[in-house]
Structure formats: C-alpha cells, structure tokens
Write a protein that holds these residues in place. Structure first.
Motif, PDB file in Angstrom:
ATOM      1  N   LEU A   1     195.159 130.264  61.341  1.00 35.13           N
ATOM      2  CA  LEU A   1     196.302 130.987  60.694  1.00 35.13           C
ATOM      3  C   LEU A   1     197.133 130.258  59.597  1.00 35.13           C
TER       4      LEU A   1
ATOM      5  N   LYS B   1     189.773 140.313  63.110  1.00 32.71           N
ATOM      6  CA  LYS B   1     190.702 139.323  64.125  1.00 32.71           C
ATOM      7  C   LYS B   1     190.208 138.652  65.203  1.00 32.71           C
TER       8      LYS B   1
ATOM      9  N   GLU C   1     190.440 138.485  57.173  1.00 28.59           N
ATOM     10  CA  GLU C   1     189.950 138.977  55.848  1.00 28.59           C
ATOM     11  C   GLU C   1     188.729 138.049  55.562  1.00 28.59           C
TER      12      GLU C   1
ATOM     13  N   ARG D   1     197.848 145.194  69.792  1.00 26.61           N
ATOM     14  CA  ARG D   1     197.890 145.675  68.396  1.00 26.61           C
ATOM     15  C   ARG D   1     197.095 146.133  67.734  1.00 26.61           C
ATOM     16  N   GLU D   2     195.764 145.805  67.842  1.00 24.91           N
ATOM     17  CA  GLU D   2     194.710 146.632  66.949  1.00 24.91           C
ATOM     18  C   GLU D   2     194.367 147.912  67.746  1.00 24.91           C
TER      19      GLU D   2
ATOM     20  N   PHE E   1     198.498 146.253  62.897  1.00 22.39           N
ATOM     21  CA  PHE E   1     197.816 145.104  62.754  1.00 22.39           C
ATOM     22  C   PHE E   1     198.528 143.899  62.026  1.00 22.39           C
ATOM     23  N   SER E   2     198.470 142.948  62.523  1.00 26.08           N
ATOM     24  CA  SER E   2     199.360 141.661  62.034  1.00 26.08           C
ATOM     25  C   SER E   2     198.506 140.500  62.480  1.00 26.08           C
ATOM     26  N   HIS E   3     198.873 139.293  61.900  1.00 27.18           N
ATOM     27  CA  HIS E   3     197.999 138.254  62.017  1.00 27.18           C
ATOM     28  C   HIS E   3     198.273 137.776  63.348  1.00 27.18           C
ATOM     29  N   ARG E   4     199.737 137.575  63.629  1.00 24.45           N
ATOM     30  CA  ARG E   4     200.109 137.098  64.932  1.00 24.45           C
ATOM     31  C   ARG E   4     200.361 138.120  65.882  1.00 24.45           C
ATOM     32  N   ASN E   5     200.434 137.573  67.025  1.00 24.93           N
ATOM     33  CA  ASN E   5     200.617 138.934  67.964  1.00 24.93           C
ATOM     34  C   ASN E   5     202.233 138.913  68.370  1.00 24.93           C
ATOM     35  N   ALA E   6     203.066 138.066  67.793  1.00 23.48           N
ATOM     36  CA  ALA E   6     204.658 138.423  67.703  1.00 23.48           C
ATOM     37  C   ALA E   6     205.079 137.994  66.550  1.00 23.48           C
ATOM     38  N   LEU E   7     206.152 138.336  66.206  1.00 24.64           N
ATOM     39  CA  LEU E   7     207.088 138.185  65.128  1.00 24.64           C
ATOM     40  C   LEU E   7     206.515 138.527  63.754  1.00 24.64           C
ATOM     41  N   ASP E   8     205.407 139.033  63.694  1.00 27.08           N
ATOM     42  CA  ASP E   8     204.910 139.537  62.273  1.00 27.08           C
ATOM     43  C   ASP E   8     205.259 140.981  62.072  1.00 27.08           C
ATOM     44  N   PHE E   9     205.603 141.286  60.780  1.00 25.09           N
ATOM     45  CA  PHE E   9     205.574 142.562  60.035  1.00 25.09           C
ATOM     46  C   PHE E   9     204.119 143.093  60.264  1.00 25.09           C
TER      47      PHE E   9
ATOM     48  N   THR F   1     202.331 131.636  67.466  1.00 22.59           N
ATOM     49  CA  THR F   1     203.412 131.779  68.590  1.00 22.59           C
ATOM     50  C   THR F   1     202.557 131.584  69.908  1.00 22.59           C
TER      51      THR F   1
ATOM     52  N   SER G   1     201.975 133.693  72.003  1.00 26.37           N
ATOM     53  CA  SER G   1     201.100 134.919  72.289  1.00 26.37           C
ATOM     54  C   SER G   1     199.681 134.724  71.322  1.00 26.37           C
ATOM     55  N   ASP G   2     199.585 133.831  70.614  1.00 27.82           N
ATOM     56  CA  ASP G   2     198.591 133.670  69.670  1.00 27.82           C
ATOM     57  C   ASP G   2     197.423 132.527  70.113  1.00 27.82           C
TER      58      ASP G   2
ATOM     59  N   VAL H   1     199.752 137.032  50.488  1.00 27.15           N
ATOM     60  CA  VAL H   1     199.270 136.120  51.304  1.00 27.15           C
ATOM     61  C   VAL H   1     198.785 136.575  52.603  1.00 27.15           C
ATOM     62  N   PHE H   2     198.935 138.004  53.123  1.00 26.77           N
ATOM     63  CA  PHE H   2     198.572 138.208  54.280  1.00 26.77           C
ATOM     64  C   PHE H   2     197.145 139.161  53.974  1.00 26.77           C
ATOM     65  N   GLY H   3     196.817 139.371  52.843  1.00 26.74           N
ATOM     66  CA  GLY H   3     195.622 140.078  52.867  1.00 26.74           C
ATOM     67  C   GLY H   3     195.553 140.805  51.502  1.00 26.74           C
TER      68      GLY H   3
END
Ligand SMILES: Cc1cc2nc3c(=O)[nH]c(=O)nc-3n(C[C@H](O)[C@H](O)[C@H](O)COP(=O)(O)OP(=O)(O)OC[C@H]3O[C@@H](n4cnc5c(N)ncnc54)[C@H](O)[C@@H]3O)c2cc1C
Lengths: 306, 760
Positions: free
Chosen positions: B666, B628, B747, A303-304, A185-193, B688, B690-691, A261-263
């Motif tokens: 975001l 999400k 969230e 992702r999810e 699970f990440s906020h964006r669909n690319a680039l995020d840890f 991005t 993809s978003d 900040v991510f949750g």
C-alpha cells in the motif's frame, strides 16, 4: 481559521434565513467531516458556520406505504446502517453504509452532508440513484422535491439554491422482484473513499425476465453517473455473460475517471467494467432470491462484491 | 536461585511482562510531547519552502515582526553556530539563509513564536521571501552521472557518502560456471514512518543563556550535541528531556523541532511549543530510501548458488541523514544468509531534491531483502525446486565466514536451518479460494538481520551506560539514555533490574533520556536496546549487588559470598531467615556514608554487528480481475537468542509485519518534480487493522547468544523484511506473474497480468 461566526439554528427556517442573511461566506455544518477537512486545507474559508446539528426533526428513518422510505437529512451513516427499517425496505443501503469510512466516520457523518458535499467519490449516491431516490430541498420560502438524479450538477456542486437545505431523502417502494446491490473498490478495507463504486438494481418479472434495471457509477466522473442506456439493454432479457459484459462495456465507456495516485484512468475504467458486471450479477441474483424468499434480505458483501 | 515453574533459570526474564507504561497509555494519562505545557508558553511555527529547489534571495520578516502578539521571528541571521546538522555529513541547515538554496519542499526558512498558534500561522504568511526557482534534480540515476547539476553546490557530486564496493571471489567465472542465471531490477517505495505523533515539544529558556528541550528523540545526547554545534550554544547549556513519543520507527533519530525550539525560546525569552502537523512531518522528516536494485544470481542445476551480483541505487533526497549507513546495511543484506563463493556488490546513494530519506525500521534491509529474496524465489521457480529446500541447500552454516560484509562475522550460532525448518513445520495447508475469481498463493523469504552490539560498527554507538540506585524504600531507580516510543525499553530495563536484584518489576523506576541525569547509552536504534541496555543494566546490577552484599555482610554477620537477594531482601543463603530488607539496608548505608549505586558500561570496541536469522511465510488471496490482494495468514520465525519478554516481542514482530505489509502492498510517497503526490494521510495509504493478515503465527527459535543478556539477540526490526518478498512470491504462486516494483498495488498486478496476456 480566525473569526468564524457560529450560529446554531433551531429550525430549518432559521437556518435558511441565516444562510440568506450571511450571504456568500456562510456554510451549513452538519457532521462537519467534509467541511472541516476543506477548512483545514484552506480550500474553504467560511466567515460563518450555521450548525444544523440540533435539528432533531431532521433525524429520522420512517416507512410510509405511499412515499416509501424516508430518511431525514441529519441521519448518520451509522443510523442507516443499523436501522431495521432500512434493512427490511432497502437492504442495499445497509450494505453500502457498512462500507463508508470507518465506524467513527459513520457515527459523525450525515446522509444530508454527504449528498450536499457533492463529491462524486462518495458511496451513498450510486446506491440511492439506482433506487430512484428523491430529495426534498427546503428554504424559508417553502419546499420542493427533486429526483436525486437531478441533484448533482458538477464536481462539488449541487442543485441547492442559495438559502436551501436538504431535509429529506426518499426511496420509493420497490416493486416486487427487485434486487439491488452496491460494490465498492478501494485500496484499503476501511477509511478509503471508493476508487470506483457501482450501484445496480434489477427488477424481474415472475418468469425471471428483466423488467427494469439501473446502473450508477461513483467516483469516476465529476458527478455520480447513471448509466441508463447501458442498463436499458437488460430490459426484456434474461442474464447471460455476453449481455452483462456488453452492459459493463458501455458503463466503462461512459465513465470519465481521471488518473491520480489511486489509479490511472485506464485502470479505473477497467474497474468500472468489472464492478458493473459483478454488481449486476449480484443484483440479478438477489432479485431472483427475493422472488422466492420473503422480501428484505440484507446481505453483507465485501468490498469488491464477492 | 529458585527456578521458575517452566524450568527457566529466571524469575522475571522470559516472562510476558505487561508494558510498565501500559496503564498510563491506555487510560490517557501518559503525557506525550503534544501534551507538554508551560505557563506563559508561546506557539512556534515554521515557514517552509514550497519549492524543491530554489535560491532564497531575500527573507523579509519585518511585517511579521510588527504584528501584535508575535514575540519572536527567527531566521538564519539569528543562528550563531554552524547552522548545520547531520550525523554522517553535517549538511542540513537549521534554517536556510539568504543566498543559500532550499533543497527540498519543506526546507525551513524562518520561525515565528506568537501568543497563539493561529497568530503564528498568520505571521508566517506575512514573511516575504523572494526565491529564484531552480530546476529540481529528481532522478537519482541522472544525478550521479559526472557533470550532473548538483544539489549541494559545495560538494563535488551528488554521491552521498562513500559508495560501497564488496567483492568476493570472481563473479565472471561464477556466472560462467552457472547453469541457470536469474536477473531482475527491483524498485521499492519511499515509505513514511507515519507515527501517530509527529515531532513536537516545548523549549524553555534557562537562566544564564541555556535552554531545556522537552522533546522526544531516539538520540537525546546526540540531539544535545547537534543543537549545541548548530546554534553555537555550549553543550552544557543544552538539556534534552525526551518526552515519551507516539511512535518513532527510526524517524526520530535526527533532530526535528529541537534546534528550532531552542532558537525561539532563547530569542523570545519564553517557553515555546511546537507541534508539526502530519503534513509537515511528511515533508520534513526522513523517509525510507526509495531503492533501485539490480540482482543477478547464478546457480548450478542442482541448486548450488555460484555467483551473485547486485547493484544498489538509493534516493537519499536532499540531505545525507542516515543514507550512507542505510546503503551499507542494504549492501550487507544483499550478501544474503547464503554461502555464495563469488559475489560483487556495488552501492551508491544519491542526493536529489526529493524528500529527505534515511533511517526506518530495517534500515536498508527491507529494500535489499525484497530484491535478493525475490531473485532467489525466481531461481526456485526456474529450477523447479521448493523455495525452502533451495534455501536450505545454500544456507550459511556454522564456521563459515560471513558472505561478504566486513561488518559481520559468524562468531555465534548460525540458525538458518532451524529457522527454515520451523517455518516449514508451521506452514500448514494452503487456504482455499473464497470465490470464483479469487486465487490463493503462498510465498516464503528469509534474511539475516543485523543488530548493534554496542560495538562501534555503527556510528556513534560505541558503549552503553546505565546506572542503578537503591532508594531507602527498597526500590531501585535505573537511569540510561534511551527513549520511550512504544518499543518497551522501560519494561525491559525493569525486568533486568528486577531479575538481578530480586525485586518485582513494579519496584523498578526507569529514568530515560534526560541528558542532565543519565549516563550516555547511545541511540535507541538498530534493534540494540534489549541487547545493549540489557547488558549495561546487568553490569550495573552486578556492581550494585556487590556493594549491597558488602554492606549487608556487616549487618548479617556473614561474608558477602554467602549472601543472596530475593523478595526485596538480602539473605544468608544457608539460613534464609537471616535477612535484611533492601529498604533498611539502604537507610543504614545512608547513615554510614556508603553509596548504594551501581554503574554499568557495556562496550565491545572491536566487536562487529550482531546478526540473526529470520523467515517469513505469507498466504494470500488475490482477485484476478481487480488485482487486489488480501493477506490471509502469515508465519514469522525469528532466532531471538532468548525471548526476554515473549509478549512484547510478539507485539514487535506483528507490528513489524504490518509495516512490512504496508511497504509491500500500500504505502508509497511518489513525487513529481520534487513535490509529494501523497501529501497527507488522506492519500498516503497506511494499512488499517482490516488490511493486515487475519492470522499471524509468531515463533521464536531460542539458541542463546553468548554475548547477549541472558542469551538475547536484537529483534525488534526484523519482521519487516521478509514480508515483501514472501508476498510477491505468493502473488506469483497465485497468478504466475512477478511484481518487481512494490508496493504491489492492484493496478500493478492487473498490468502484470495484462502483459502476460492473462486478462480478459
Ligand atoms: C476519514 C474519512 C473517511 C471517509 N470515508 C468515506 C467513505 O468511505 N465514503 C463516503 O461516502 N464518504 C466518506 N467520508 C465522507 C463523509 O462520510 C461524508 O462526507 C459525510 O457524510 C459528510 O457528512 P457531514 O454531516 O459530516 O457533512 P458536513 O461536513 O457537515 O457538510 C458537508 C457539506 O454539505 C453541506 N451540508 C451539510 N448538511 C446539509 C444539508 N442538510 N443541507 C444542505 N447542505 C448541507 C455543508 O454546508 C457542506 O458543504 C469520509 C470522511 C472522512 C473524514
């Protein structure tokens, strides 16, 4: 960033010696993705960088019936993602790697660098942990093998001893009837840890009863976390919503996320529960499918995990 | 005149013309600010306050000054002028002086120019600063209370600019007459422009004490004035050459590196380069103002809106920047594109020790549109009516005065009904969920976006100039203020000039912005370039054409009225074979001493802001367990008057929508005690590729606007605004919960479901 010495190692032994000789201020550099960010933010100011990029002998993917899948430390994320051998032998790694960063990140970052960075927020560890992966750590004095589960010591801290390099990651052959998956699970669909990442593996017997299971959590503690006790509940069982919910509940309890900040901590715990249940459901399904169809299906998942 | 095959009366206008700078950009040949170099150039760096609020007791640069390779260290002591800039209140220091307070993290205290960037950075660490740390003022609600501690000691309060008061009718009576009243308090995030290229440039000292600044800005002339006043350098000694920028979005209206470059170049006597890191830009450049907006809307059972009350509080951060006009525009948007008899709107912007806020694409509109349109969508739910039908029922119609804003009047087509009807036609079937724990939803919103018409309704914009010169090779050069930051001003100008002078787009060269070479045209802001520059270039072209016809009359032995222009030639309309090329004519004129140059000055001194109508529809899927959102498909409808360059416009609207999605889902730059919690692009979540939506349908309503060039209206900011309210309505459609605070993070969605008792 003035006055950093740069040494290009020509062998594992040379790199190890240089590490020992240069002492405290020396750092190995592979893809440099994790390291350079730390240096740019001055969280790390090495006096000497020892590059291992030229060590072609650490860049390979092989299958060996006894040892299983062998991946050299300098193999990039992208090489793993696109490898036919990996797709056949451990498709969960393909699924996981496809979710790391972006294609640019995957082309530059190495699996060794990823694991040795020791950041719990990375994707590979949970997927490798559920496969009972092992690592080889080598120095000028010799090599040793360690289960990956013993490798992560604390936040940004690993079992690597001074002068040691990680040279290989191994995934032992999986028993038949095994399904594994990784959901992120990440906020964006690319680039995020990952805000949370969950690896799951289920091995079923011929009757569809669970023989063995693993569950591992990423990004929700100081290190990646293996949930042995929770996964143990599955042994000898068939899947039921109540059972999976109970395993997810225990995973949620084991997780130790921190708010950022991510949750919030609370939300991340909630995610661990949702992702654990989904990962187990999927792994169960893949294991079931695998018993019928031929081995080695690599299913791309979003992702999810749905 | 020949008609284009599509029936348009124009040859170049209305065609999709590729960006004239596109080939250079895509092949890496465009030189951006960070690419500018000069021989012997030094590297400049800025020492910034780590505290959001602190008195600067002492700045001791002596140790840094003694470092080999450090050529100049500058503090406020070196500033000869007012040491202040800011268009609406000159309240921002070029450098904070000893005894003054730093008012935000990143406030500049000292500058260094050194032989290398690393050296300059090392020198910053050797500058000793003593601070008295003060408690930060960070809550805008508390800040505007009487007696609250002040951000600016020399101001009576923390109220930034004039509060806005707009009244129409009697709201109390209106609410008494309402059958249904819907209320809400909405919050919108601090959005960072996050342009790819942060502020950068090179300052070059000129003989005689002058300075040339090769540094991008959306307002070259204003930058010249700001630098001149703040530093006490006569205006004629300051030249600003705006290098093409890697994005701006309103974030490059205020000066950034400009006064600093001038100070360092003048003190060191050498060219100095500065390039802000993105983390530095996050601190120092103005953001979209975070807003708290309360809206109360009353309607009759049949859906007729009777009363609307709204109250806006903007967090302006440490300095005024553009907050006062952003507030005005936000209040103007809160009147909506609706005919509501009773309206009361109040607005205040507050100074705080948070990051500075101001202009950002949409300029107050996105905040207001989110609050008002979400309220309207809630009203549709409360009444059980279709949200488009409810809007159509209340939409402004031709002939009515504006809802409430003195900035507008409805002297031109009111197209909201067409816009709403179009979006309904394009809506298509609602998508199906992709899996078991997914829900889909659809939402709409509409707004009445505004744009500048060179009318003076927005500060500093009165009048737009352009001139065109014909060269002996038969091509034309057009000059105006403006700037290139990806919006395509050059292409638009080339189209207009080519259209009017019978040239090809490639035969038009644009010189933008160099303050020593161009006429004043105002800032590149407020969706005004196509409208204002287009009009100015048209006027210039007409004046030039008159001269060309007069000059050609001799050569072609025909009266000027009998001549035409096409394919680079002047010809006799009755006998097209009698013609002379513009190149030949240009040579002939040189020899005869006739100047082939046309000037255009476009101004509507008593005009008001222009307005138009837009609507947005969003289809999304949401994971009901994680919260999400995945945007699926959207429709953007905008009355553009006339699409001058449909491809470029489509790009603008799709880009605006992506920025709106960031705002809705975001992007946020929260602070704690004045410190930014998302200090870099690792934490600040820019969407991005993809978003964003899988598909965006863009549709233009083209109802020519008489005052616009070829009927065009301003358009480039408008698609940002409808996204958030449409998306939040779609979330409600999917899940049955309202999110009043954006971004609608997973969230927040999860918490809203929990509050509604809807989570497992
Ligand atoms: C924009 C961006 C997005 C990212 N997104 C993700 C993501 O989504 N998921 C994810 O998992 N990761 C992500 N990463 C992290 C990145 O993919 C990993 O950190 C990468 O694999 C690191 O590998 P590297 O070769 O670049 O390591 P380096 O930076 O070279 O090294 C990292 C650390 O490991 C040490 N080291 C390297 N190799 C060895 C070795 N063989 N033996 C011993 N020590 C060694 C180094 O000394 C250093 O301390 C992202 C990074 C960036 C910049």
């Amino acid at each position: 960033m003035t006055g950093v010495e740069y040494i290009e190692a020509r062998s594992v032994e040379e790199a190890s010696r240089a590490l020992t000789e240069q002492g405290e201020g020396a750092k190995l550099i592979a893809g440099g993705l994790a390291l350079i960010i730390l240096m740019n933010h001055r969280l790390l100011q090495p006096t000497c960088l020892i590059s291992i990029r030229r060590l072609r002998e650490l860049r390979y993917i092989r299958w060996d019936d006894a040892a299983g899948l062998r991946i050299g430390a300098l193999t990039t994320h992208r090489e793993i993602e696109t490898s036919r051998v990996v797709r056949r032998r451990a498709p969960v790694l393909v699924e996981m790697e496809g979710q790391v960063g972006s294609i640019q990140v995957r082309n530059a970052g190495t699996i060794g660098g990823n694991l040795c960075h020791g950041d719990p927020r990375e994707d590979p560890a949970p997927a490798l942990l559920v496969l009972d992966a092992e690592v080889t750590l080598a120095s000028a004095a010799g090599a040793r093998s360690l289960p990956l589960r013993g490798f992560f010591v604390d936040f940004l801290s690993t079992a690597l001893q001074p002068g040691e390099l990680l040279t290989e990651v191994r995934v032992p052959p999986l028993p038949p009837g095994t399904g594994a998956t990784y959901v992120k699970f990440s906020h964006r669909n690319a680039l995020d840890f990952p805000v949370a990442g969950v690896g799951a593996r289920v091995t079923l017997d011929a009757d569809g009863v669970c023989q063995d299971a693993r569950l591992a959590l990423g990004a929700v503690g100081p290190t990646p976390l293996l949930c042995d006790e929770a996964a143990g509940l599955l042994r000898g069982e068939r899947p039921s919503p109540g059972l999976l919910e109970e395993v997810a509940r225990r995973a949620r309890a084991l997780a130790a996320p921190s708010s950022d900040v991510f949750g919030s901590e609370e939300y991340k715990r909630h995610l661990v529960g949702v992702l654990s249940r989904r990962a187990l459901e999927q792994a169960w399904q893949v294991a079931g499918d695998g018993r019928e169809a031929t081995r080695g299906r690599g299913r791309q998942r979003s992702r999810e995990g749905a | 005149m020949a008609m284009a095959s599509d029936g348009s009366p124009y040859r170049v206008i209305g065609q999709t013309v590729p960006d004239v700078r596109g080939p250079a950009k895509t092949t890496g040949q465009e030189r951006y600010n960070i690419d500018v170099t000069f021989p012997g150039m030094l590297h400049g760096k800025t020492l910034r306050s780590p505290y959001p609020h602190a008195r600067v007791l002492r700045i001791d640069p002596s140790e840094a000054e003694r470092m080999p390779g450090v050529i100049a260290v500058v503090t406020a002591k070196d500033v000869a002028g007012t040491n202040r800039f800011g268009d609406y209140a000159a309240d921002q220091p070029v450098l904070v002086a000893e005894g003054e307070t730093a008012k935000m993290v990143g406030d500049p205290l000292a500058l260094v120019a050194a032989e290398s960037e690393a050296l300059a950075e090392a020198a910053l660490e050797r500058i000793q600063v003593e601070y008295e740390v003060l408690p930060p003022i960070v809550d805008p609600e508390a800040a505007i209370q009487p007696g609250a501690p002040r951000v600016h000691e020399d101001r009576g309060s923390n109220i930034c600019g004039d509060p806005v008061v707009l009244d129409r009718g009697d709201v109390e009576r209106g609410f008494a007459e309402s059958d249904v009243i819907v209320e809400g308090t909405y919050r919108t995030p601090r959005q960072e422009h996050a342009y790819m290229e942060p502020a950068a440039g090179v300052g070059v000292p000129e003989p005689g004490g002058g300075v040339t600044l090769y540094a991008g800005t959306q307002a070259p002339m204003q930058a010249r004035t700001s630098v001149s006043r703040a530093l006490g350098i006569p205006e004629h000694r300051v030249r600003v050459v705006p290098v093409p920028m890697g994005g701006a979005f309103g974030g490059k209206i205020d000066v950034s590196v400009h006064p600093h470059l001038a100070l360092l170049a003048l003190k060191s006597g050498r060219p100095v380069r500065m390039a802000w890191r993105s983390e530095e830009s996050f601190q120092a450049s103005p953001k979209r103002n975070p807003a708290r907006i309360r809206v109360k809307l009353g309607a009759r059972r049949d859906g007729t809106f009777v009363a609307c009350e709204a109250d806006v509080l903007l967090n302006g951060g440490a300095y005024a920047s553009s907050s006062p006009p952003v507030l005005k525009v936000a209040c103007c948007y809160l009147g909506g594109p609706y005919d509501i008899p009773n309206v009361r709107i109040r607005g205040v912007a507050a100074y705080t020790n948070d990051p500075i806020a101001g202009a950002f694409r949409g300029f107050g509109g996105p905040q207001a549109a989110f609050a008002l349109e979400t309220t309207v969508n809630k009203m549709a739910t409360a009444l059980g009516t279709d949200p488009i039908a409810l809007r159509l029922k209340n939409a402004l119609v031709q002939g009515r005065s504006t809802p409430i804003s003195p900035m507008l009047h409805l002297d031109h087509p009111v197209t909201l009904p067409q816009v709403l009807t179009r979006i309904r036609e394009l809506a298509g079937p609602k998508p199906e969920p992709s899996g078991p724990r997914k829900k889909v939803g659809r939402g709409v919103a509409c707004t009445m976006p505004i744009f500048d018409t060179s009318s003076g309704a927005i500060y500093l914009l009165k009048g737009t100039g352009a001139n065109i010169e014909l060269l002996p090779d038969g091509t034309a050069v057009v000059r105006c203020e403006s700037a290139e930051f990806g919006e395509g001003a050059s292409t638009l100008l080339a189209q207009v000039v080519a259209e009017e002078l019978g040239l090809e787009v490639k035969d038009v060269t644009c010189v933008l912005g160099d303050t020593s070479a161009v006429p004043k045209s105002g800032r590149a802001v407020a969706s005004r370039q196509a409208f204002c520059l287009g009009n100015a270039a048209m006027l210039a072209a007409h004046n030039l054409r008159t001269k060309v016809f007069e000059a050609a009359a001799d050569e072609l032995e025909a009266p000027p009225e009998a001549l035409g222009l096409a394919e680079g030639h002047v010809f006799v309309r009755e006998r097209p074979d009698r013609r002379i090329s513009l190149g030949k004519l240009s040579w002939a004129c040189r020899l005869k001493g006739i100047e082939l140059r046309g000037d255009g000055w476009f101004s509507q001194p008593h005009g008001k802001l222009g307005h138009t109508f837009s609507a947005g529809l969003m289809d999304l899927e949401v994971d009901e367990e994680t919260g999400k959102v995945r945007p699926l498909r959207s429709v953007v409808v905008l009355d553009v008057g006339r699409a001058l360059n449909p491809g470029a416009l489509r790009g603008q609207l799709i880009g605006g929508e992506a920025q709106g999605l960031g705002f809705a889902l975001l992007e946020d730059m929260p602070t704690e005690g004045g410190q930014i919690l998302t200090p870099s692009l690792m934490e600040y979540l820019l969407p991005t590729a993809s978003d964003v939506t899988d598909e965006t349908i863009v549709s233009f309503v083209e109802e020519p606007y008489p005052a616009g060039p070829y009927g065009a209206k301003g358009a480039s900011e408008h698609s940002v605004k409808d996204v958030a309210p449409a998306l939040v309505a779609a979330l409600h459609d999917a899940l049955g919960v309202w999110i009043d605070e954006i971004p609608a993070t997973p969230e927040k969605v999860w918490r809203a479901l929990g509050a509604a008792g809807r989570t497992a």
